[in-house]
Scaffold this motif. Structure first.
Motif, PDB file in Angstrom:
ATOM      1  N   PHE A 114       0.835  -1.203   0.000  1.00 37.38           N
ATOM      2  CA  PHE A 114       0.000   0.000   0.000  1.00 37.38           C
ATOM      3  C   PHE A 114       0.868   1.251   0.000  1.00 37.38           C
ATOM      4  N   ILE A 115       1.877   1.275   0.859  1.00 34.29           N
ATOM      5  CA  ILE A 115       2.778   2.431   0.934  1.00 34.29           C
ATOM      6  C   ILE A 115       3.590   2.559  -0.349  1.00 34.29           C
ATOM      7  N   SER A 116       4.046   1.420  -0.883  1.00 28.99           N
ATOM      8  CA  SER A 116       4.847   1.431  -2.109  1.00 28.99           C
ATOM      9  C   SER A 116       4.046   1.955  -3.300  1.00 28.99           C
ATOM     10  N   GLN A 117       2.786   1.538  -3.415  1.00 27.79           N
ATOM     11  CA  GLN A 117       1.942   1.977  -4.527  1.00 27.79           C
ATOM     12  C   GLN A 117       1.745   3.492  -4.518  1.00 27.79           C
ATOM     13  N   LEU A 118       1.854   4.100  -3.345  1.00 31.88           N
ATOM     14  CA  LEU A 118       1.606   5.537  -3.208  1.00 31.88           C
ATOM     15  C   LEU A 118       2.896   6.323  -3.013  1.00 31.88           C
ATOM     16  N   ASP A 119       4.019   5.710  -3.339  1.00 27.13           N
ATOM     17  CA  ASP A 119       5.317   6.347  -3.104  1.00 27.13           C
ATOM     18  C   ASP A 119       5.439   7.687  -3.830  1.00 27.13           C
ATOM     19  N   SER A 120       4.906   7.778  -5.046  1.00 26.56           N
ATOM     20  CA  SER A 120       5.035   9.017  -5.823  1.00 26.56           C
ATOM     21  C   SER A 120       3.835   9.949  -5.656  1.00 26.56           C
ATOM     22  N   PHE A 121       2.912   9.595  -4.803  1.00 23.05           N
ATOM     23  CA  PHE A 121       1.726  10.425  -4.558  1.00 23.05           C
ATOM     24  C   PHE A 121       2.108  11.600  -3.647  1.00 23.05           C
ATOM     25  N   ASP A 122       1.578  12.775  -3.949  1.00 17.67           N
ATOM     26  CA  ASP A 122       1.848  13.972  -3.138  1.00 17.67           C
ATOM     27  C   ASP A 122       0.961  13.953  -1.896  1.00 17.67           C
ATOM     28  N   ALA A 123       1.511  13.469  -0.784  1.00 17.13           N
ATOM     29  CA  ALA A 123       0.725  13.324   0.440  1.00 17.13           C
ATOM     30  C   ALA A 123       0.237  14.668   0.981  1.00 17.13           C
ATOM     31  N   SER A 124       0.920  15.748   0.644  1.00 17.08           N
ATOM     32  CA  SER A 124       0.517  17.068   1.157  1.00 17.08           C
ATOM     33  C   SER A 124      -0.818  17.521   0.572  1.00 17.08           C
ATOM     34  N   SER A 125      -1.297  16.844  -0.486  1.00 19.16           N
ATOM     35  CA  SER A 125      -2.589  17.200  -1.075  1.00 19.16           C
ATOM     36  C   SER A 125      -3.758  16.671  -0.254  1.00 19.16           C
ATOM     37  N   LEU A 141       7.227  12.827   3.910  1.00 19.71           N
ATOM     38  CA  LEU A 141       5.798  12.836   4.184  1.00 19.71           C
ATOM     39  C   LEU A 141       5.138  11.864   3.210  1.00 19.71           C
ATOM     40  N   ARG A 142       4.369  10.915   3.748  1.00 18.37           N
ATOM     41  CA  ARG A 142       3.757   9.878   2.922  1.00 18.37           C
ATOM     42  C   ARG A 142       2.267   9.759   3.219  1.00 18.37           C
ATOM     43  N   VAL A 143       1.578   9.043   2.328  1.00 15.48           N
ATOM     44  CA  VAL A 143       0.196   8.659   2.603  1.00 15.48           C
ATOM     45  C   VAL A 143       0.224   7.546   3.645  1.00 15.48           C
ATOM     46  N   THR A 144      -0.534   7.724   4.721  1.00 14.07           N
ATOM     47  CA  THR A 144      -0.608   6.690   5.749  1.00 14.07           C
ATOM     48  C   THR A 144      -2.060   6.310   6.001  1.00 14.07           C
ATOM     49  N   HIS A 145      -2.276   5.033   6.323  1.00 11.87           N
ATOM     50  CA  HIS A 145      -3.614   4.510   6.564  1.00 11.87           C
ATOM     51  C   HIS A 145      -4.089   4.860   7.969  1.00 11.87           C
ATOM     52  N   ASN A 146      -3.188   4.768   8.937  1.00  9.03           N
ATOM     53  CA  ASN A 146      -3.409   5.194  10.322  1.00  9.03           C
ATOM     54  C   ASN A 146      -4.341   4.297  11.142  1.00  9.03           C
ATOM     55  N   ASP A 147      -4.666   3.129  10.630  1.00  8.65           N
ATOM     56  CA  ASP A 147      -5.448   2.169  11.430  1.00  8.65           C
ATOM     57  C   ASP A 147      -5.144   0.761  10.925  1.00  8.65           C
ATOM     58  N   THR A 148      -3.869   0.378  11.007  1.00 11.39           N
ATOM     59  CA  THR A 148      -3.412  -0.855  10.367  1.00 11.39           C
ATOM     60  C   THR A 148      -3.565  -2.077  11.285  1.00 11.39           C
ATOM     61  N   LYS A 149      -4.716  -2.172  11.929  1.00 11.20           N
ATOM     62  CA  LYS A 149      -5.014  -3.384  12.688  1.00 11.20           C
ATOM     63  C   LYS A 149      -5.211  -4.546  11.723  1.00 11.20           C
ATOM     64  N   LEU A 150      -4.968  -5.760  12.229  1.00 13.46           N
ATOM     65  CA  LEU A 150      -5.081  -6.944  11.390  1.00 13.46           C
ATOM     66  C   LEU A 150      -6.472  -7.071  10.786  1.00 13.46           C
ATOM     67  N   ASN A 151      -7.518  -6.689  11.533  1.00 11.85           N
ATOM     68  CA  ASN A 151      -8.883  -6.845  11.010  1.00 11.85           C
ATOM     69  C   ASN A 151      -9.278  -5.754  10.025  1.00 11.85           C
ATOM     70  N   ASN A 152      -8.333  -4.928   9.610  1.00 11.19           N
ATOM     71  CA  ASN A 152      -8.565  -3.987   8.511  1.00 11.19           C
ATOM     72  C   ASN A 152      -7.856  -4.432   7.237  1.00 11.19           C
ATOM     73  N   ILE A 153      -7.508  -5.723   7.181  1.00 12.94           N
ATOM     74  CA  ILE A 153      -6.885  -6.296   5.988  1.00 12.94           C
ATOM     75  C   ILE A 153      -7.755  -7.447   5.502  1.00 12.94           C
ATOM     76  N   LEU A 154      -8.160  -7.381   4.240  1.00 12.93           N
ATOM     77  CA  LEU A 154      -8.931  -8.472   3.647  1.00 12.93           C
ATOM     78  C   LEU A 154      -8.001  -9.568   3.144  1.00 12.93           C
TER      79      LEU A 154
END
Length: 360
Positions: free
Chosen positions: A129-140, A201-214
């Motif tokens: 997830f973090i890798s896919q958004l590596d080039s995304f401008d998180a400040s937006s 500065l990156r895009v972060t999910h901020n709730d990476t509990k195991l039950n938030n992964i399908l």
């Protein structure tokens, strides 16, 4: 409007056969919508928790659109949200604010860690997830919850609660208070490096509990992250650390017997291996060096928040008995203490599985 009428406000062109409550979420109201050709998830957003729901949905739209349009999108799964007749990703009437996304079939979530392979898959999913958004401008992205992981500000809030002593409880927790105060300098370690741009500065999910992964019922592999409400700008150390805090403890968050609470370094190794495989080359040397700091920081921050709420008289977290928040704080501090004893092992694990941006 009825739920049936609300679903029809979204552009799905499908006959609705059934709408029923779904899942175990505690914030939003969630429904499974079954149609002739597909299934969907309808949610009523809790606007008391998320008053800036337009900003929230804009964050989700930007991030999911970016992932869907990436060159590797055909090899990954990501939630897809539908536009409403009102021209955006929500439909609002007198009963609330709604959104609709695809239901990902043949999938499930884990509520607890069953074995190390589950954690390795979870780590891979979060790293990807973090890798896919590596080039995304998180400040937006907007801050849906302001200063959510600003541990230095959380520390200041703790100090204010300590001085106010609203619930007259501070004399009961002198050891726990000392534990927090002794780590004042540590509380600033990540945010200061974000401010100085040493950490990106990156895009972060901020709730990476195991039950938030399908996970896939067929392959047993992790498919994607769900519950995207807290997507915000931040550091990958937040998502890495929060997952470790949740998954690498040998006991529940509110275990009263601290002899049962330990930081499991073998589970940490499994998660870290998967995370580094998922993120690949999209991690900086300093981020790699500080993975153990992220784990310790998120655990420390969580324990500090529990202790703050205990001092305030349990105003924020739901409790089942008078010392519930104190018990929670103690488990987190026990984990922090054990992480401090194993810092070098944690660093060694990170370098063991990282070799020029990949797993050895």
């Amino acid at each position: 409007m009825t739920l049936n009428e609300i679903v029809k406000q979204f552009n799905i062109n499908d006959k609705i056969n059934d709408i029923s409550p779904y899942g175990e979420g505690h914030i939003n109201d969630t429904y499974l919508v079954t149609c002739d050709s597909n299934q969907y998830i309808l949610q009523r957003i809790n606007t008391k928790v998320f008053p800036n729901y337009y900003g929230l949905m804009d964050n989700i739209q930007q991030v999911t659109k970016f992932i869907h349009s990436s060159k590797n999108s055909e090899n990954s799964v990501c939630l897809k949200f539908y536009q409403s007749s009102q021209g955006d990703l929500t439909f609002k009437d007198e009963s609330g604010c709604y959104r609709l996304c695809d239901f990902i079939k043949d999938s499930y979530v884990y509520q607890t860690v069953e074995d190390a392979s589950v954690l390795e898959e979870a780590g891979k999913c979060i790293g990807l997830f973090i890798s896919q958004l590596d080039s995304f401008d998180a400040s937006s992205l907007c801050e849906v919850i302001e200063n959510f992981h600003h541990t230095a500000i959380r520390f200041d809030t703790f100090n204010k609660s300590l001085k106010q002593n609203k619930a007259n409880r501070k004399n009961n927790v002198e050891k726990e208070i000392e534990f927090v105060l002794n780590r004042k300098q540590f509380a600033c370690e990540i945010v200061s490096k974000i401010d100085s741009k040493e950490l990106p500065l990156r895009v972060t999910h901020n709730d990476t509990k195991l039950n938030n992964i399908l996970f896939s019922n067929t392959t047993k592999k992790a498919l994607c992250l769900i519950d995207l409400d807290t997507i915000m700008p931040g550091s990958l150390l937040y998502d890495f650390g929060d997952a470790v805090r949740f998954a690498c403890s040998t006991a529940p968050e509110d275990e009263k017997d601290l002899d049962k609470v330990h930081f499991d370094i073998s589970l940490y190794e499994s998660f870290t291996k998967g995370f580094l495989e998922g993120i690949g080359k999209n991690i900086t040397p300093l981020e790699l060096e500080m993975l153990n700091v992220g784990a310790k920081m998120m655990t420390f921050e969580c324990g500090m928040r529990f202790l703050t709420d205990y001092l305030d008289g349990d105003e924020y977290f739901k409790v089942k008995y008078a010392e519930h928040n104190l018990v929670r704080a103690r488990t987190q501090f026990k984990l922090v203490y054990e992480m401090e004893q194993k810092e070098q092992q944690m660093r060694d694990i990170a370098y063991k599985y990282y070799s020029n941006g990949g797993v050895q």
